[in-house]
Design an enzyme around this catalytic site. Sequence first.
Site, mmCIF file in Angstrom:
data_model
loop_
_atom_site.group_PDB
_atom_site.id
_atom_site.type_symbol
_atom_site.label_atom_id
_atom_site.label_comp_id
_atom_site.label_asym_id
_atom_site.label_seq_id
_atom_site.Cartn_x
_atom_site.Cartn_y
_atom_site.Cartn_z
ATOM 1 N N VAL A 1 -25.448 -10.966 5.448
ATOM 2 C CA VAL A 1 -24.484 -10.051 6.053
ATOM 3 C C VAL A 1 -24.275 -8.901 5.078
ATOM 4 O O VAL A 1 -24.294 -9.091 3.852
ATOM 5 C CB VAL A 1 -23.152 -10.758 6.367
ATOM 6 C CG1 VAL A 1 -22.021 -9.754 6.603
ATOM 7 C CG2 VAL A 1 -23.304 -11.661 7.582
ATOM 8 N N CYS A 2 -24.088 -7.706 5.608
ATOM 9 C CA CYS A 2 -23.796 -6.526 4.816
ATOM 10 C C CYS A 2 -24.919 -6.298 3.793
ATOM 11 O O CYS A 2 -26.091 -6.469 4.104
ATOM 12 C CB CYS A 2 -22.416 -6.670 4.176
ATOM 13 S SG CYS A 2 -21.671 -5.132 3.590
ATOM 14 N N THR A 3 -24.573 -5.962 2.577
ATOM 15 C CA THR A 3 -25.599 -5.655 1.578
ATOM 16 C C THR A 3 -26.265 -6.898 0.996
ATOM 17 O O THR A 3 -27.104 -6.783 0.098
ATOM 18 C CB THR A 3 -25.010 -4.793 0.448
ATOM 19 O OG1 THR A 3 -23.840 -5.429 -0.070
ATOM 20 C CG2 THR A 3 -24.651 -3.407 0.961
ATOM 21 N N ALA B 1 -24.798 -6.565 9.996
ATOM 22 C CA ALA B 1 -24.396 -5.286 9.415
ATOM 23 C C ALA B 1 -23.176 -5.484 8.515
ATOM 24 O O ALA B 1 -22.990 -6.554 7.939
ATOM 25 C CB ALA B 1 -24.149 -4.273 10.527
#
Length: 227
Positions: free
Chosen positions: A102-104, A152
Site C-alpha cells: 500500500v502507498c509507497t 494507492a
Amino acid sequence: MTAPLQIVALLFPNVTQLDLTGPAQVFARFPDAQVHFVWKDQNPVPTDSGFSIVPTSTFQEAPQADVLFVPGGAGAFELFEDDAALSFIAEQAAGARLITSVCTGSFTLAAAGLLGGKRATSHWASLHMLEDFGAEPVRERVVRDGRIITGAGVTSGIDFALTLAVELYDESVAREIQLYIEYDPAPPFDAGSPSRPEADQQAVKERIASVTEHRSPMVARAVQRLR
C-alpha cells in the site's frame, strides 16, 4: 485440516501507520488467518504518528507468507539501503501466493527487485518515480499484475484489503467485513485525490516537486544497487 492463511506484514521505523493498520483491521476479520507484524527484533517500532507498534515476530521467526504485505511511509525509502529487510522481502516473495503493498510500500517492493515490468500503483506524489525501477505506474486505487497487488495512498489500504478478501475468499466475506467495520466513507470535502474537483492543483504540483527532489536521489541509488 487446512493450515491457516499466513499474512506477513512488514513493520519498520517511520511507517505510515494507517498504511499498516487500515489493512490490518480488515485482515483481522479474515477467516482462519494469522497476521504477523514483522521486524528485525521485537522492540517497539516508531510510526509516523507519534506512537509505536510492537512487532509480533522477527525476520528469523516469521513463517513463510501466503500473503506478503509491505506498507509505505518515509521509512519505506530508508529501507532501500537495508540489506536485511530487502533480503527478507525477496525471500518471502519467492514463496508467497500474493505479494502486496500500500502507498509507497510499492517502492520497497521495487527496491527488492520485484516490480520490473509490472503494473503498480503508489501514493500520487511519488507514483511517477516507479518508472525508474522499470515498473509501469498506474493511477488507480488498487492494481493487480499477476501475483502482485498494490494499493494507492494511505486510505486506499482499506479498499486494497477488501479487494484481497474477494481474491482469497469471496465477495460475501468482503461485504461482511466492510459492514462490520462500517466502511462507508463520506468525506466533508471532495479533495481526496489530485483528480477530484476540490483538490488544490497548485498544492499538488508543489508536493510532487518536493517529493521528487527529496526522494529521487534515493530512488536512483536503489536502481543502481539492483543493476
